[in-house]
Design an enzyme around this catalytic site. Structure first.
Site, mmCIF file in Angstrom:
data_model
loop_
_atom_site.group_PDB
_atom_site.id
_atom_site.type_symbol
_atom_site.label_atom_id
_atom_site.label_comp_id
_atom_site.label_asym_id
_atom_site.label_seq_id
_atom_site.Cartn_x
_atom_site.Cartn_y
_atom_site.Cartn_z
ATOM 1 N N LYS A 124 -11.810 -8.118 1.334
ATOM 2 C CA LYS A 124 -11.054 -7.131 0.551
ATOM 3 C C LYS A 124 -12.035 -6.416 -0.353
ATOM 4 O O LYS A 124 -13.104 -6.948 -0.659
ATOM 5 C CB LYS A 124 -9.994 -7.830 -0.317
ATOM 6 C CG LYS A 124 -8.865 -6.914 -0.744
ATOM 7 C CD LYS A 124 -7.853 -6.748 0.370
ATOM 8 C CE LYS A 124 -6.780 -5.741 0.028
ATOM 9 N NZ LYS A 124 -5.698 -5.759 1.031
ATOM 10 N N ASP A 164 -5.260 0.221 1.298
ATOM 11 C CA ASP A 164 -4.360 -0.674 0.545
ATOM 12 C C ASP A 164 -3.797 0.207 -0.574
ATOM 13 O O ASP A 164 -3.792 1.440 -0.427
ATOM 14 C CB ASP A 164 -5.121 -1.895 0.004
ATOM 15 C CG ASP A 164 -4.180 -2.992 -0.512
ATOM 16 O OD1 ASP A 164 -3.635 -3.740 0.316
ATOM 17 O OD2 ASP A 164 -3.964 -3.099 -1.738
HETATM 18 P P1 NDP Z 1 0.612 2.378 -1.891
HETATM 19 O O1 NDP Z 1 -0.464 2.813 -2.810
HETATM 20 O O2 NDP Z 1 0.984 3.245 -0.766
HETATM 21 O O3 NDP Z 1 1.923 2.030 -2.709
HETATM 22 C C1 NDP Z 1 1.934 1.029 -3.683
HETATM 23 C C2 NDP Z 1 3.243 1.094 -4.410
HETATM 24 O O4 NDP Z 1 3.327 0.054 -5.386
HETATM 25 C C3 NDP Z 1 3.389 2.370 -5.162
HETATM 26 O O5 NDP Z 1 4.749 2.666 -5.223
HETATM 27 C C4 NDP Z 1 2.788 1.981 -6.500
HETATM 28 O O6 NDP Z 1 3.170 2.827 -7.510
HETATM 29 C C5 NDP Z 1 3.353 0.628 -6.699
HETATM 30 N N1 NDP Z 1 2.514 -0.152 -7.601
HETATM 31 C C6 NDP Z 1 1.204 -0.414 -7.491
HETATM 32 N N2 NDP Z 1 0.766 -1.167 -8.503
HETATM 33 C C7 NDP Z 1 1.825 -1.347 -9.291
HETATM 34 C C8 NDP Z 1 2.010 -2.038 -10.499
HETATM 35 N N3 NDP Z 1 1.011 -2.697 -11.099
HETATM 36 N N4 NDP Z 1 3.261 -2.034 -11.011
HETATM 37 C C9 NDP Z 1 4.279 -1.416 -10.385
HETATM 38 N N5 NDP Z 1 4.164 -0.750 -9.232
HETATM 39 C C10 NDP Z 1 2.957 -0.713 -8.706
HETATM 40 O O7 NDP Z 1 0.199 0.936 -1.348
HETATM 41 P P2 NDP Z 1 0.737 0.147 -0.089
HETATM 42 O O8 NDP Z 1 2.146 0.520 0.209
HETATM 43 O O9 NDP Z 1 -0.286 0.275 0.967
HETATM 44 O O10 NDP Z 1 0.685 -1.359 -0.613
HETATM 45 C C11 NDP Z 1 1.796 -2.012 -1.208
HETATM 46 C C12 NDP Z 1 1.607 -3.516 -1.105
HETATM 47 O O11 NDP Z 1 1.513 -3.888 0.269
HETATM 48 C C13 NDP Z 1 0.340 -4.071 -1.755
HETATM 49 O O12 NDP Z 1 0.590 -5.378 -2.230
HETATM 50 C C14 NDP Z 1 -0.632 -4.142 -0.590
HETATM 51 O O13 NDP Z 1 -1.659 -5.087 -0.829
HETATM 52 C C15 NDP Z 1 0.305 -4.603 0.507
HETATM 53 N N6 NDP Z 1 -0.116 -4.357 1.882
HETATM 54 C C16 NDP Z 1 -0.497 -3.128 2.320
HETATM 55 C C17 NDP Z 1 -0.845 -2.940 3.640
HETATM 56 C C18 NDP Z 1 -1.196 -1.604 4.195
HETATM 57 O O14 NDP Z 1 -1.458 -1.534 5.393
HETATM 58 N N7 NDP Z 1 -1.202 -0.531 3.412
HETATM 59 C C19 NDP Z 1 -0.886 -4.054 4.580
HETATM 60 C C20 NDP Z 1 -0.392 -5.295 4.041
HETATM 61 C C21 NDP Z 1 -0.051 -5.419 2.733
HETATM 62 P P3 NDP Z 1 1.999 3.702 -8.188
HETATM 63 O O15 NDP Z 1 1.053 4.088 -7.095
HETATM 64 O O16 NDP Z 1 2.730 4.841 -8.753
HETATM 65 O O17 NDP Z 1 1.346 2.800 -9.185
HETATM 66 O O1 2IT Z 2 -3.377 -6.326 2.910
HETATM 67 C C1 2IT Z 2 -3.601 -5.902 4.062
HETATM 68 O O2 2IT Z 2 -3.439 -6.596 5.065
HETATM 69 C C2 2IT Z 2 -4.047 -4.508 4.202
HETATM 70 N N1 2IT Z 2 -4.138 -3.806 3.205
HETATM 71 C C3 2IT Z 2 -4.427 -3.973 5.548
HETATM 72 C C4 2IT Z 2 -5.839 -4.355 5.893
HETATM 73 C C5 2IT Z 2 -6.395 -3.761 7.146
HETATM 74 O O3 2IT Z 2 -7.571 -4.052 7.401
HETATM 75 O O4 2IT Z 2 -5.711 -3.038 7.867
#
Ligand code: NDP
Ligand code: 2IT
Length: 445
Positions: A124, A164
């Site tokens: 990460k 992420d």
């Molecule tokens: P995005 O940046 O697209 O969205 C994140 C969302 O969470 C936004 O709505 C953001 O709001 C909100 N957020 C972030 N930090 C905070 C905080 N401290 N308090 C409240 N809201 C918060 O990210 P993703 O959708 O990609 O990721 C969301 C989750 O999923 C994370 O935990 C990530 O690790 C996990 N994940 C993502 C993957 C991927 O492929 N993208 C794969 C697997 C897991 P704002 O931006 O306005 O702060």
């Molecule tokens: O938390 C996760 O699994 C991700 N943000 C996706 C990682 C990836 O390599 O696609």
């Protein structure tokens, strides 16, 4: 293994890294019996080797803003474990990013990637850079400066980053462009690439789709289905978007989204153009979900609260770590929720998980249910290696099958004698065994 001793030692060496220690504790508690039943693990000191990252890179990221002012952020890449394949995991740009958060995410990624059955190790990275309110050019200059350092340690067969929180298609494009310029190579070094330059179809939707496929598998075991269920979702980013799209397509009614400012409740359900509006919200570089309620009269905005107070059948936390606590879990149980499936990484606190499991609510940890994102990244790497693109249906079918397989692995190792499935234990044991056996095979390295 004496868990308490391992944790005490770890706490001394990693003082104050609360998220990292939280993630390790959960895994150790899950695998204790299996670990102690196989003395070869202890003989090779697998645990101490597993909780120490292979290496941690921290670097300065200087960049110039639009006013000509020079800013400095901190960049990181945690290469945690490469026993089963090249390091693989996303990059997070968010002001809250620190070593503890990235180590917890890198550690979780080891087991998640193992569960996908694809050859990917755990990593990460990211930065405390805050993309909110920045111009396109500022984002580009930051990404380029970040890649100037990161490029020293990544490579298509070495370490493959992706997105992420705060890192989506735009950021991946800027970073990939700089990598290509520096190395003079077009390789599969990053995933989540644009579809015209090496990306895979379905990768943008994959994490959310995978979460819903996994939820459906869980419900099937108890003779239920997602159709006509009321679903509460948190977040409004990439994962939440994919979740809403697929859940709605399968006949569920998603009634909430949330941001750092509060949550929206849409009594008519989030579907059609409202799902497209989520993309606009996320792309707006703002920090708020409130504009959704200004746009659609069926929705109201509830300031400063989490959506877990809404009556729902299924809760899908898709924002960030520790966003669903013990109180929230108790409220969900009281309101008749039957399933909590994590889309984010570690969104439920240990106390919340305890409440949900004690009440026999179906509960899946992110490392199992959100693995569809990285799994599809793995499929992108495969396509890049073969120099071809699979059609949408092929990628989606493979993703669906991978989520079914992960679910089966959880059942295999997590089904209790009373019939309840402990998905936390199942996921941790299944993920651990493959990595531990690979480490045994490869000697002390
Ligand atoms: P995005 O940046 O697209 O969205 C994140 C969302 O969470 C936004 O709505 C953001 O709001 C909100 N957020 C972030 N930090 C905070 C905080 N401290 N308090 C409240 N809201 C918060 O990210 P993703 O959708 O990609 O990721 C969301 C989750 O999923 C994370 O935990 C990530 O690790 C996990 N994940 C993502 C993957 C991927 O492929 N993208 C794969 C697997 C897991 P704002 O931006 O306005 O702060
Ligand atoms: O938390 C996760 O699994 C991700 N943000 C996706 C990682 C990836 O390599 O696609």
């Amino acid at each position: 293994m004496n868990i308490q001793k391992v944790l005490n030692d770890l706490e001394k060496r990693n003082a104050g890294e609360t998220e990292f220690l939280q993630a390790v504790k959960e895994v150790l508690e899950s695998i204790e019996d299996v670990y102690n039943a196989n003395p070869q693990f202890e003989a090779a000191n697998i645990i101490e080797r597993l909780v120490e990252p292979d290496r941690v890179l921290m670097f300065k990221v200087p960049w110039m803003d639009d006013r000509g002012q020079v800013n400095v952020n901190r960049g990181y890449r945690i290469q945690f474990n490469n026993a089963i394949g090249p390091y693989k995991g996303g990059l997070r740009f968010h002001p809250s990013v620190n070593l503890s958060i990235l180590k917890f995410l890198g550690f979780e990624q080891i087991f998640k990637n193992s569960l996908t059955s694809l050859p990917m190790g755990g990593a990460k990275g990211g930065s405390d850079f805050n993309p909110k309110g920045k111009s396109n050019n500022e984002i580009m200059r930051f990404c380029q400066s970040f890649m100037l350092e990161l490029c020293r340690v990544i490579g298509a067969e070495t370490d493959v980053p992706a997105g992420d929180i705060g890192v989506g298609g735009r950021e991946i494009g800027f970073m990939y462009g700089m990598y290509k310029k520096l190395t003079h190579e077009h390789t599969g070094v990053i995933t989540g690439k644009g579809i015209d330059w090496g990306g895979s179809l379905v990768r943008p939707e994959a994490t959310g789709f995978g979460v819903v496929y996994f939820t459906s598998e869980m419900l099937t075991v108890s003779g239920e289905s997602i159709k006509d269920k009321i679903v509460a979702v948190s977040g409004f980013g990439n994962v939440a978007w994919g979740v809403v799209k697929k859940a709605t397509e399968l006949g569920a009614k998603v009634v909430t989204l949330s941001g750092p400012d509060g949550y929206i409740y849409d009594s008519e359900g989030i579907s059609g153009e409202k799902i497209d509006f989520m993309l606009e919200l996320r792309g707006s570089n703002d920090d708020i979900v409130r504009p959704y309620a200004d746009e659609f009269s069926s929705a109201k905005f509830i300031e400063g609260k989490h959506p877990w107070e809404v009556k729902c059948d299924i809760a899908l936390p898709c924002a960030t770590q520790n966003e669903l606590n013990q109180n929230d879990a108790e409220t969900l149980v009281r309101n008749g929720c039957i399933c909590v499936c994590e889309g984010a990484n570690m969104p439920s606190t240990p106390e919340a998980i305890e409440v949900l499991q004690r009440n026999k609510i179906l509960f899946s940890p992110g490392k199992a249910s959100n693995a569809g994102g990285v799994a599809t990244s793995g499929l992108e790497m495969t396509q890049n290696s073969m120099k071809l693109n699979w059609p949408r249906e092929e990628v989606d079918n493979r993703l669906h099958q991978i989520m079914r397989n992960i679910h089966s692995s959880c059942l295999k190792h997590g089904k209790r004698t009373d019939g309840y499935v402990d998905y936390v234990k199942g996921a941790n044991i299944a993920g651990f065994l493959k990595v531990a056996n690979a480490m045994l095979d490869q000697g002390v390295v």
